[in-house]
Design a protein around this motif. Structure first.
Motif, PDB file in Angstrom:
ATOM      1  N   PHE A   1      67.853   4.578 -68.917  1.00 16.89           N
ATOM      2  CA  PHE A   1      67.688   4.123 -67.419  1.00 16.89           C
ATOM      3  C   PHE A   1      68.307   2.636 -67.465  1.00 16.89           C
ATOM      4  O   PHE A   1      69.001   2.450 -66.661  1.00 16.89           O
ATOM      5  CB  PHE A   1      66.451   4.340 -66.778  1.00 16.89           C
ATOM      6  CG  PHE A   1      65.840   5.831 -66.736  1.00 16.89           C
ATOM      7  CD1 PHE A   1      66.604   6.630 -65.730  1.00 16.89           C
ATOM      8  CD2 PHE A   1      65.207   6.239 -67.238  1.00 16.89           C
ATOM      9  CE1 PHE A   1      66.207   7.845 -65.473  1.00 16.89           C
ATOM     10  CE2 PHE A   1      64.620   7.668 -67.351  1.00 16.89           C
ATOM     11  CZ  PHE A   1      65.242   8.378 -66.437  1.00 16.89           C
ATOM     12  N   ASP A   2      67.717   1.751 -68.152  1.00 17.75           N
ATOM     13  CA  ASP A   2      67.878   0.582 -68.015  1.00 17.75           C
ATOM     14  C   ASP A   2      69.194  -0.093 -68.253  1.00 17.75           C
ATOM     15  O   ASP A   2      69.544  -1.134 -68.236  1.00 17.75           O
ATOM     16  CB  ASP A   2      66.954  -0.290 -68.884  1.00 17.75           C
ATOM     17  CG  ASP A   2      65.328  -0.124 -68.090  1.00 17.75           C
ATOM     18  OD1 ASP A   2      65.223  -0.757 -67.153  1.00 17.75           O
ATOM     19  OD2 ASP A   2      64.657   0.686 -68.652  1.00 17.75           O
ATOM     20  N   LEU A   3      70.213   0.765 -68.848  1.00 14.42           N
ATOM     21  CA  LEU A   3      71.560   0.301 -69.125  1.00 14.42           C
ATOM     22  C   LEU A   3      72.093  -0.003 -67.726  1.00 14.42           C
ATOM     23  O   LEU A   3      73.352  -0.691 -67.634  1.00 14.42           O
ATOM     24  CB  LEU A   3      72.430   1.673 -69.763  1.00 14.42           C
ATOM     25  CG  LEU A   3      72.058   1.521 -71.017  1.00 14.42           C
ATOM     26  CD1 LEU A   3      72.700   2.957 -71.626  1.00 14.42           C
ATOM     27  CD2 LEU A   3      72.792   0.447 -72.013  1.00 14.42           C
ATOM     28  N   LEU A   4      71.750   0.422 -66.576  1.00 13.96           N
ATOM     29  CA  LEU A   4      72.340   0.324 -65.250  1.00 13.96           C
ATOM     30  C   LEU A   4      72.136  -1.198 -65.299  1.00 13.96           C
ATOM     31  O   LEU A   4      73.116  -2.012 -64.448  1.00 13.96           O
ATOM     32  CB  LEU A   4      71.411   0.800 -64.332  1.00 13.96           C
ATOM     33  CG  LEU A   4      71.761   0.593 -62.822  1.00 13.96           C
ATOM     34  CD1 LEU A   4      73.023   1.149 -62.455  1.00 13.96           C
ATOM     35  CD2 LEU A   4      70.774   1.166 -61.943  1.00 13.96           C
ATOM     36  N   ILE A   5      71.157  -2.098 -65.590  1.00 10.09           N
ATOM     37  CA  ILE A   5      71.047  -3.580 -65.704  1.00 10.09           C
ATOM     38  C   ILE A   5      72.165  -4.042 -66.388  1.00 10.09           C
ATOM     39  O   ILE A   5      72.907  -4.934 -66.002  1.00 10.09           O
ATOM     40  CB  ILE A   5      69.711  -4.032 -66.262  1.00 10.09           C
ATOM     41  CG1 ILE A   5      68.681  -3.213 -65.451  1.00 10.09           C
ATOM     42  CG2 ILE A   5      69.414  -5.296 -66.220  1.00 10.09           C
ATOM     43  CD1 ILE A   5      67.411  -2.918 -66.175  1.00 10.09           C
ATOM     44  N   LEU A   6      72.262  -3.881 -67.601  1.00  2.18           N
ATOM     45  CA  LEU A   6      73.467  -4.243 -68.414  1.00  2.18           C
ATOM     46  C   LEU A   6      74.920  -4.142 -67.895  1.00  2.18           C
ATOM     47  O   LEU A   6      75.658  -5.052 -67.877  1.00  2.18           O
ATOM     48  CB  LEU A   6      73.445  -3.586 -69.887  1.00  2.18           C
ATOM     49  CG  LEU A   6      74.515  -4.000 -70.803  1.00  2.18           C
ATOM     50  CD1 LEU A   6      74.175  -5.590 -70.996  1.00  2.18           C
ATOM     51  CD2 LEU A   6      74.530  -3.425 -71.971  1.00  2.18           C
ATOM     52  N   LYS A   7      74.937  -3.062 -67.113  1.00  2.00           N
ATOM     53  CA  LYS A   7      76.131  -2.756 -66.432  1.00  2.00           C
ATOM     54  C   LYS A   7      76.431  -3.512 -65.312  1.00  2.00           C
ATOM     55  O   LYS A   7      77.673  -4.336 -65.324  1.00  2.00           O
ATOM     56  CB  LYS A   7      76.314  -1.426 -66.100  1.00  2.00           C
ATOM     57  CG  LYS A   7      77.370  -0.755 -65.386  1.00  2.00           C
ATOM     58  CD  LYS A   7      77.242   0.593 -64.994  1.00  2.00           C
ATOM     59  CE  LYS A   7      78.551   1.191 -64.230  1.00  2.00           C
ATOM     60  NZ  LYS A   7      78.519   2.646 -63.849  1.00  2.00           N
TER      61      LYS A   7
ATOM     62  N   TYR B 129      74.179  10.037 -68.761  1.00  2.00           N
ATOM     63  CA  TYR B 129      75.350  10.099 -70.025  1.00  2.00           C
ATOM     64  C   TYR B 129      76.573   9.308 -69.572  1.00  2.00           C
ATOM     65  O   TYR B 129      77.173   8.410 -70.217  1.00  2.00           O
ATOM     66  CB  TYR B 129      75.857  11.529 -70.202  1.00  2.00           C
ATOM     67  CG  TYR B 129      76.610  11.660 -71.354  1.00  2.00           C
ATOM     68  CD1 TYR B 129      76.407  12.078 -72.641  1.00  2.00           C
ATOM     69  CD2 TYR B 129      78.197  11.324 -71.226  1.00  2.00           C
ATOM     70  CE1 TYR B 129      77.389  11.914 -73.792  1.00  2.00           C
ATOM     71  CE2 TYR B 129      79.146  11.705 -72.222  1.00  2.00           C
ATOM     72  CZ  TYR B 129      78.839  11.715 -73.462  1.00  2.00           C
ATOM     73  OH  TYR B 129      79.543  11.989 -74.536  1.00  2.00           O
ATOM     74  N   ASP B 130      76.860   9.252 -68.350  1.00  2.00           N
ATOM     75  CA  ASP B 130      78.097   8.633 -67.766  1.00  2.00           C
ATOM     76  C   ASP B 130      77.729   7.157 -67.641  1.00  2.00           C
ATOM     77  O   ASP B 130      78.661   6.207 -68.059  1.00  2.00           O
ATOM     78  CB  ASP B 130      78.301   9.150 -66.138  1.00  2.00           C
ATOM     79  CG  ASP B 130      79.285  10.385 -66.270  1.00  2.00           C
ATOM     80  OD1 ASP B 130      79.921  10.697 -67.330  1.00  2.00           O
ATOM     81  OD2 ASP B 130      79.557  11.069 -65.425  1.00  2.00           O
ATOM     82  N   GLN B 131      76.611   6.871 -67.218  1.00  3.89           N
ATOM     83  CA  GLN B 131      76.180   5.427 -67.131  1.00  3.89           C
ATOM     84  C   GLN B 131      76.106   4.865 -68.579  1.00  3.89           C
ATOM     85  O   GLN B 131      76.739   3.638 -68.713  1.00  3.89           O
ATOM     86  CB  GLN B 131      74.729   5.348 -66.599  1.00  3.89           C
ATOM     87  CG  GLN B 131      73.885   3.624 -66.573  1.00  3.89           C
ATOM     88  CD  GLN B 131      72.684   4.007 -65.882  1.00  3.89           C
ATOM     89  OE1 GLN B 131      72.655   4.013 -64.842  1.00  3.89           O
ATOM     90  NE2 GLN B 131      71.649   3.657 -66.615  1.00  3.89           N
ATOM     91  N   CYS B 132      75.597   5.529 -69.630  1.00  9.75           N
ATOM     92  CA  CYS B 132      75.776   5.094 -70.742  1.00  9.75           C
ATOM     93  C   CYS B 132      76.994   4.739 -71.279  1.00  9.75           C
ATOM     94  O   CYS B 132      77.501   3.794 -72.127  1.00  9.75           O
ATOM     95  CB  CYS B 132      74.865   5.934 -71.809  1.00  9.75           C
ATOM     96  SG  CYS B 132      74.627   5.536 -73.667  1.00  9.75           S
ATOM     97  N   HIS B 133      78.042   5.934 -71.018  1.00  5.31           N
ATOM     98  CA  HIS B 133      79.240   5.624 -71.824  1.00  5.31           C
ATOM     99  C   HIS B 133      80.128   4.710 -70.931  1.00  5.31           C
ATOM    100  O   HIS B 133      80.861   3.887 -71.683  1.00  5.31           O
ATOM    101  CB  HIS B 133      80.159   7.001 -71.591  1.00  5.31           C
ATOM    102  CG  HIS B 133      81.282   7.086 -72.096  1.00  5.31           C
ATOM    103  ND1 HIS B 133      81.790   7.276 -73.193  1.00  5.31           N
ATOM    104  CD2 HIS B 133      82.674   6.716 -71.223  1.00  5.31           C
ATOM    105  CE1 HIS B 133      83.209   7.258 -73.459  1.00  5.31           C
ATOM    106  NE2 HIS B 133      83.688   6.947 -72.138  1.00  5.31           N
ATOM    107  N   ASP B 134      80.146   4.645 -69.605  1.00  8.34           N
ATOM    108  CA  ASP B 134      80.549   3.649 -68.772  1.00  8.34           C
ATOM    109  C   ASP B 134      80.441   2.310 -69.339  1.00  8.34           C
ATOM    110  O   ASP B 134      81.189   1.174 -69.510  1.00  8.34           O
ATOM    111  CB  ASP B 134      80.433   3.593 -67.279  1.00  8.34           C
ATOM    112  CG  ASP B 134      81.111   4.976 -66.962  1.00  8.34           C
ATOM    113  OD1 ASP B 134      81.987   5.417 -67.774  1.00  8.34           O
ATOM    114  OD2 ASP B 134      80.836   5.277 -65.711  1.00  8.34           O
ATOM    115  N   THR B 135      78.909   1.909 -69.713  1.00  7.03           N
ATOM    116  CA  THR B 135      78.360   0.603 -69.810  1.00  7.03           C
ATOM    117  C   THR B 135      78.909   0.064 -71.444  1.00  7.03           C
ATOM    118  O   THR B 135      79.140  -0.913 -71.710  1.00  7.03           O
ATOM    119  CB  THR B 135      76.996   0.658 -69.913  1.00  7.03           C
ATOM    120  OG1 THR B 135      76.410   1.264 -68.825  1.00  7.03           O
ATOM    121  CG2 THR B 135      76.393  -0.753 -70.118  1.00  7.03           C
TER     122      THR B 135
END
Length: 1567
Positions: free
Chosen positions: A668-674, A764-770
């Motif tokens: 979930f927190d990959l949103l922050i890195l992105k 999955y998309d968020q992880c990949h995009d990041t």
């Protein structure tokens, strides 16, 4: 008392051994007493022995002799024995047995020899003494004792006050009050005092009291009076009593104890003249009262805090005011002073830390120092303690500082000379101070500066011998920061300087230590003290006030208020602000702008508070529907990006938090890195890019920045540098990449089971995009050395770190580019060479550099896949595909030109704007001009690079594909390992994949079949689409769009096709079986047949799209709508395919409007755009050349348009390939021309065959086909010439009609039977495939094969090779039923006008639905011709009423037409039977011959006929589709259609004439 029991054997054998053992025991016990043992052990032994005598177990004489001997062991033995006798006296006196008492008395009497009487008189009872004869009478003895005690303890010795003289006291006071500056000492004065006491009969205690009084008034003469008192007094307790009486005098209300009294008490304590325990009991209030008061203070503070937080009703407010008034009145009656605190302050003032600490330990923590006077006194003591060390290590350069005079008291704590000395007293003093260090900011600064000096020494000193000491000191400083510095900062009034001073120390700690301190400060410190509880409540109240009024307009004023509040209590303030932001995301912008007045410490605290808010375990990171990420998390992520970009906050903690979450498998927190990377580095990841942006993204860095992103984020240089430094300093760059790459699959396989499919896709998309975004940041910001040092080789990435191959190459790609450029830069000396060959040399050097860098990669990739993979693809080709980017393949000239023009327009606008000042104009123009030059230079540089790359690829291409197995296998591996994984990796990769395929084609790469590649891409999209996430669908759609663009370009113009495809090996279609080592003669696909193939691809796309839309599955529908939207510029181009799609999408809009609004929105969006594209669609005959059929009878299996195929259900297991060839044969036979079989037709048929070496097009087969065509044509001519007007022929017509009806019924029955038993048919096909394997092997070895078996071999080889793809094929073959169950005749007419004829060449509709099985081939032709005649009959019925007048004239002609038609049908039927018989003889699949004899050109059919056939075909096909969807509407239509047929047949005689005429005209026209 008896703790020791004597063994029974000792008593029994006393004289023999017992006596000796007992004496030995007593000796041992005596020795133990001498060495520190306890006396009670020997007492117990003696007691046991005497007790044996009392009980009569031992003779008295024996025991007395032993006791006598014992007296020599110790001097105090008689006293010990007397104690034993006193215990026995009490015990025996209570016994009823008189003899035991007598035994006791006799024993004591016998022992009088060695126990003195005086001791016994002290300890024994008077009655016992009387019985022993030691006293005469017990009564008199008791009276005497009472008198003596009264005299000793209760009689007072009073001085006769009348005898005391006042003169003596006057002289005493004068003596004590004289000037002491001379040679007068305490000894001289003491002698005088003694004389006065003796002369004037003075009371010594009153004299002592007067000495204390004078000392109190002359407290500066400590040394004199203390030595006088020490010499004068005899007993400390007496002095303590006198002081106690003095303190008691002031324990009345409204009385104030003088400080001088505290001072003398402290001085006496300090010099050990009295004991603290003795004096403490005389002081008020009691400790219990102090504890209660402290508790009351805490509860009051909490109550105040609650009131500040609660919403108070006006009536309650008035009640509270009344209570407060009452409390104030109570406070006016002040209780007496707290004498314990007064004494404590005095002790601190004189430097007696030992006694002061003892008093503070008796009280609650921080109770004493909460009184300002005590806190200041303790601060002063700390000042004096740290002064020397501060002067040496802590004082800043240039600062002088206040000079501190040390205490004259030698017993005060020693000043600290080193950091180690601070542990002695200073740290404990500071801990007692706690938050009340806030009273002395100067001392606060000193302690902080000492901490800074220590940290510098700690970081520099690596000696192992002092390491432990330094670690201990570090932990002490951390404790001081936690317990003293941070709480004190909370109580200071917005002191920004102290905050900055403290940051100077804190920034030297690792962030882990800092964050732990902030956590303690925020969550625990504020509950430890009443003052801090109040401060917290006030801060929250103030924060609410500010946040309510914060807007974009008043950011500056609110920001200042926030800054003031944050200097002291940042944790409380930020906690509240973050809670508001989580609810209201529109606060983010004003809040970020208002934080500009914060101190460095506050920014660091803010980072901690954000991380704590993100990690809050009580908050759910998903919304209640479990399909989307919570809005609070999205708000915090957005805030992170903005705050960390704008302000200099350390990023390490946040990055480590994200890393730890990934380690724990939480994405979930990959949103922050992105968000952080997007805001700080300006790198945006979105699949909604426009084509212009995407084009810009294929250029250099400057073009990307100018035209590649939605938001032009400028000035990211500093922030991206900070992000890079944080990643490199904490070694987080590679771990984050690897964790993200691994987490992509973790999202699906580890987390996915519990979560909603939509959420899994989103994560999955968020992880990949990041990952893509983060990798892009590293590639563009890390230096070559940094990148190469951190990213391991490709085989290590994949095999050791288990990184997916696409991600591994994505991370390695920049490294290869860096390394090649590095090698190339070594050849700069080439510039001096001649201009002519410099460019050529550069190219050569580039190729050499590539070879040098990529050779190890070629070797490394071999381990990534099984050995058989490399039979077709060379590692060099694989590595080349994965290592290149769009930047290497093409220069986006249009994008460069567009951006340059924008800048020119900007310059023009600046010049024309009169409002801009001249200096600003100049700056802006310079900026634009510089950018323009940079872009032009970058374009030139890229052009050179692309030319070098293309030259390199030209040299490499011959070794790319080995094709040891079939071409189909080669393409499969290329798609599986290269194209599909990369085309969904990113939008640019999607474009790259399409362009790479085109490039491989243009390079004329050996063994690469371009047609087969495109065919496989367009023919099997259902499973690919179904397995994509939302973002992958966008990318896949973009890939298909780019592929279609190329195909459309070739399709649109013959000249372009001939130029780009005409003589290219990618468009070879037939290879003869002459071995694998070259020498294959090939046929080239001509332009017209290519157009047929393109139409087939469009048809397959339509079929797959409609299937996905009909599944009802959310993912299928969403993905196909996204893909269709992306490919809209190139598809659909054919009108009838577009209509089929439009109809299905319209149905989705209706169905999903209230169910799934997101699908509804997608469908509505696509529907609108599709309608706007309708004007660009063309009829099918314009899309590809479509010759008119020789006759109107069209077999059902040639009907076109999705869902209209008439194939039986059992044919779905067949592959797509065979149709093209067979269809072309059928077409040639029915065209009515004398042209021999078209080589291009067979070439087109060969497009998707799996083996290019099959001997399908051998000369025998061609001759046989020609013979068939000729014989068929001759028969037709004969039939047409025979007259049909004779009576015999009429009778025969009726018989033929009956036969036709029977044939139609049999055909329907056969079809229904096939629907029920598809398995049997499948088994037949398998058997045929098995029997064809041997033939295929022969063909591959170049052996001659019979013409009839060549086709078998071809078809079976297709079936065999397509076995792996059977699941995909099954899905593709799912039919498309009509959405409406019934329509009126008017609708039928309208549809008839709108509809377009289906394709004339079956090569363009290479579809499984067009391949009937053997069991179905029997009646196809006959049934279809009959069915078409029936549909014409229905039309004629409608017009019958209009044409009644002319019917009589035309009756004869109608009969003649009818007769010819019957002959025509009979001829077809015979031909069909003949082909079936021939097929059975040859053992081939019946479908080919049935097709070859049946016509494959459609006459323009009415929509009514198509509609009548669609339900049948759809109901049959659905039996074998992946997701069966048997709709009831299909069945209804079929049954109704059968009824209509039977009715029309009854009316045929009466109404058939018109139909005959019409048919005759159409067939003449075709001829």
């Amino acid at each position: 008392m008896a703790t020791l029991i004597l063994p029974g054997e000792w008593i029994k054998n006393w004289e023999k051994s017992g006596k000796h053992e007992f004496v030995q025991l007593c000796k041992e016990l005596t020795e133990k007493i001498d060495h520190g043992g306890q006396i009670k052990d020997i007492q117990a032994a003696l007691y046991e022995l005497c007790w044996q005598v009392v009980h009569g177990n031992l003779k008295m004489e024996l025991v007395v002799s032993v006791l006598g001997d014992m007296m020599e062991l110790r001097d105090d033995m008689p006293s010990i024995l007397a104690d034993v006798f006193s215990i026995l006296d009490l015990e025996t006196a209570a016994l009823e047995e008189k003899n035991k008492r007598d035994h006791y008395t006799q024993l004591v009497g016998a022992c009088l020899i060695f126990v003195p009487e005086a001791i016994l008189k002290e300890r024994l009872d008077p009655e016992t003494l009387e019985s022993l004869g030691l006293i005469k009478q017990a009564l008199q003895f008791n009276q005497k004792i009472v008198k003596i005690k009264t005299k000793l303890f209760y009689k007072q010795q009073k001085f006769n006050l009348l005898r005391e003289e006042n003169e003596g006291y006057a002289k005493l006071i004068t003596e004590l009050g004289q000037d002491l500056s001379g040679n007068i000492t305490s000894h001289i004065v003491l002698e005088s005092i003694k004389s006065l006491i003796g002369c004037f009969n003075l009371d010594p205690n009153r004299v002592l009291d007067i000495i204390l009084e004078v000392y109190e008034s002359r407290s500066d003469q400590d040394e004199f009076f203390l030595s006088l008192i020490k010499s004068y007094m005899c007993e400390p307790l007496t002095l303590c009593h006198i002081l106690g009486f003095k303190f008691k005098f002031y324990q009345e209300p409204n009385e104030e104890t003088p400080k001088s009294l505290y001072h003398i008490a402290a001085a006496l304590l300090h010099h050990n003249l009295i004991e603290l325990e003795d004096l403490y009991v005389h002081l008020m209030p009691q400790d219990v009262t102090i504890v209660e008061e402290h508790k009351r203070d805490i509860s009051e503070a909490k109550q105040i805090a609650r009131k500040l937080v609660m919403v108070v009703v006006p009536s309650e407010k008035s009640e509270d005011k009344e209570k407060e008034k009452e409390k104030e009145e109570e406070k006016n009656e002040q209780p007496p002073d707290n004498q314990k605190l007064g004494l404590l302050e005095a002790l601190l003032r004189i430097g007696d830390w030992h006694h002061a600490q003892s008093i503070m330990d008796q009280m609650p923590s921080f109770y004493a120092t909460s009184h300002k006077a005590i806190a200041l006194a303790l601060c002063q003591l700390v000042h004096l303690t740290v002064e020397p060390l501060y002067r040496e290590a802590g004082i800043p350069k240039g600062a002088r500082g206040c000079v501190m005079h040390p205490l004259r008291n030698k017993r005060a704590p020693r000043p600290a000379e080193s950091f180690e000395d601070l542990r002695r007293d200073t740290f404990s003093m500071l801990c007692y101070l706690g938050p009340h260090l806030s009273h002395d900011p100067i001392l606060f600064a000193k302690i902080v500066r000492l901490g800074k000096a220590f940290m510098k020494e700690y970081q520099c000193d690596d000696r192992p011998d002092v390491k432990d000491k330094m670690e201990t000191l570090l932990s002490c400083f951390l404790s001081i920061a936690d317990q003293v510095l941070l709480p004190s900062l909370s109580l200071m009034e917005c002191n920004a300087c102290m905050s900055e001073e403290l940051w100077g120390l804190f920034k030297l700690f690792p962030y882990q230590h800092r964050y732990r301190l902030y956590g303690q400060w925020k969550n625990e410190t504020y509950s430890s003290h009443p003052l801090l509880v109040k401060v917290k409540a006030q801060t929250i109240e103030r924060a609410k006030y500010i946040m309510k009024r914060l807007t974009k307009e008043n950011v500056k004023q609110s920001g200042r208020q926030i800054g003031k509040l944050s200097h002291s209590n940042p944790t409380i303030l930020f906690d509240y602000m973050l809670s508001q932001i989580q609810w209201y995301d529109n606060l983010i912008v004003p809040v970020v702008d208002s934080l500009k007045y914060l101190t460095s410490l506050n920014y660091d605290v803010l980072a901690y508070c954000i991380i704590e808010a993100l990690a809050n375990p009580e908050k759910e990171k998903m919304k209640h529907d479990d399909t989307t990420i919570s809005s609070w998390l999205q708000s915090l992520a957005s805030l992170c990006g903005s705050v960390f970009r704008k302000y200099p906050i350390e990023l390490a903690g946040l990055l480590q938090y994200v890393t730890n979450q990934l380690k724990a498998g939480k994405s979930f927190d990959l949103l922050i890195l992105k968000e952080v990377v997007q805001k700080m580095a300006g790198i945006e990841i979105t699949d909604e890019m426009t084509s212009e942006q995407l084009e810009a993204m294929t250029g250099g860095e400057q073009l990307k920045a100018e035209g590649g992103y939605f938001g032009q984020i400028r000035n990211t240089k500093k922030s991206s540098q900070r992000l890079k430094d944080a990643l490199l300093d904490h070694e987080l760059a590679l771990p984050l990449c690897l964790l993200m790459a691994q987490q992509r699959n973790g999202v699906v396989f580890l987390e996915g089971g519990e979560k909603h499919l939509k959420l899994v896709g989103h994560l999955y998309d968020q992880c990949h995009d990041t990952l893509v975004q983060f990798g892009g940041f590293l590639a563009s910001n890390l230096s070559t050395d940094d990148y190469i040092k951190r990213v391991p080789p490709i085989d290590v990435l994949c095999n050791q770190f288990h990184t997916p191959h696409d991600a591994a190459f994505f991370l390695s790609r920049p490294m290869y580019a860096h390394q090649i450029l590095e090698k190339l830069s070594k050849y700069d000396g080439l510039k001096k060479a001649e201009k002519g060959n410099r460019q050529q040399q550069k190219v050569q050097k580039y190729v050499a550099a590539c070879e040098q860098v990529m050779t190890p990669v070629h070797e490394a990739v071999v381990s990534l896949h099984p050995a058989r993979v490399w039979d077709d693809l060379r590692p060099q080709f694989y590595a080349t595909f994965w290592s290149l980017t769009m930047y290497d393949l093409a220069v986006p000239h249009a994008a460069y030109e567009r951006e340059v023009n924008k800048l020119k327009a900007q310059i023009k606008a600046i010049e024309e704007n009169p409002e801009i000042p001249m200096n600003k104009k100049k700056k802006e123009k310079e900026r634009c001009t510089a950018l323009q030059e940079k872009l032009q230079e970058e374009e030139k540089k890229q052009l050179e690079h692309v030319q070098r790359v293309l030259h390199r690829l030209k040299l490499e291409k011959d070794n790319w594909l080995l094709a040891k197995s079939t071409k189909n296998e080669t393409i499969t591996k290329f798609l599986q390992l290269c194209l599909f994984p990369r085309c969904i990796f990113s939008s640019i990769d999607a474009v790259y994949c399409a362009r790479f395929v085109e490039l491989v084609h243009q390079q004329k790469t050996p063994n690469f079949c371009t047609l087969l590649c495109y065919d496989r891409v367009f023919s099997a999209i259902i499973y690919t689409v179904a397995s994509c996430t939302e973002n992958e669908s966008h990318r896949y759609g973009r890939f298909l769009c780019c592929m279609l663009e190329t195909v459309t370009r070739w399709h649109s113009d013959r000249a372009v096709y001939e130029k780009e495809c005409g003589n290219y090996p990618g468009f070879l279609t037939i290879f003869r079986a002459t071995g694998f080592d070259g020498g294959n003669k090939a046929d080239q696909l001509d332009y017209e047949n290519f157009r047929h193939v393109v139409h087939k691809w469009h048809y397959m796309l339509t079929k797959a799209s409609v299937h996905c839309l009909e599944t009802g599955d959310y993912t299928h529908i969403r993905n196909i709508l996204i893909v269709l939207t992306k490919i809209l510029p190139c598809y659909p181009k054919v009108l009838n395919l577009g209509q089929a799609l439009e109809c299905r999408v319209h149905k989705i809009c209706l169905e999903e409007k209230d169910k799934r609004p997101d699908l509804y929105a997608l469908a509505m969006g696509y529907s609108g755009r599709l309608k706007s594209q309708k004007v660009h669609m063309v009829p099918e005959n314009e899309f590809h050349h479509k010759e008119q059929p020789a006759r109107s009878a069209t077999p059902a299996n040639q009907q076109n348009g999705p869902g209209s195929t008439g194939k039986p259900a059992s044919t779905t297991s067949k592959t797509d390939e065979g149709m093209s060839e067979d269809g072309d044969r059928g077409k040639d036979k029915t065209q009515g021309t004398t042209k021999p079989v078209n080589k291009a037709n067979s070439a087109a048929a060969k497009v998707t065959t799996s083996n290019g070496n099959g001997a399908l097009n051998s000369s025998k087969a061609v001759k046989e086909r020609d013979d068939k065509e000729k014989s068929g044509k001759e028969k037709k001519e004969k039939k047409e010439k025979t007259p049909g007007s004779t009576p015999e022929t009429k009778a025969e017509n009726r018989r033929e009609k009956q036969r036709d009806e029977r044939a139609g019924k049999e055909e329907r029955a056969a079809r229904e039977g096939k629907e029920k038993t598809p398995k049997a048919d499948r088994e037949k096909v398998k058997a045929e495939e098995k029997s064809g394997k041997d033939d295929k092997a022969k063909a591959g070895n170049g052996e001659p094969i019979e013409p009839s078996r060549e086709r078998d071999t071809m078809k079976e080889s297709k079936n065999k090779e397509k076995g792996d793809r059977s699941a995909v094929a099954g899905s593709l073959k799912s039919p498309v039923p009509r959405s409406e169950s019934a329509e009126s005749e008017r609708d039928h007419k309208r549809r008839k006008l709108d509809s377009h004829s289906s394709p004339s060449h079956s090569s363009s509709v290479k579809d499984n639905s067009n391949e009937p099985k053997e069991s179905a081939s029997k009646h196809h032709v006959n049934y279809n011709s009959v069915a078409q005649s029936k549909s014409r009959e229905r039309e004629l019925e409608k017009k019958e009423s209009e044409n009644t007048q002319g019917r009589s004239k035309e009756k004869k002609e109608e009969k003649e037409r009818k007769e010819r038609k019957r002959d025509h049908v009979l001829n077809d039927h015979e031909t069909n039977q003949e082909s079936k018989r021939r097929k059975d003889e040859n053992g081939t699949n019946s479908t080919k011959n049935s097709k070859s004899t049946s016509p494959s050109c459609d006459s323009p059919l009415s929509a009514e006929k198509e509609k009548s056939k669609r339900p049948k075909s759809s109901s049959k096909e659905k039996g074998e589709s992946v997701k069966p969807e048997r709709t009831s509407s299909g069945g209804k239509k079929e049954s109704r259609h059968d009824k209509e047929k039977s009715e029309k047949k009854e009316k045929r005689d009466s109404s058939g004439g018109k139909e005959e005429k019409k048919h005759h005209k159409s067939s003449d026209k075709h001829r």
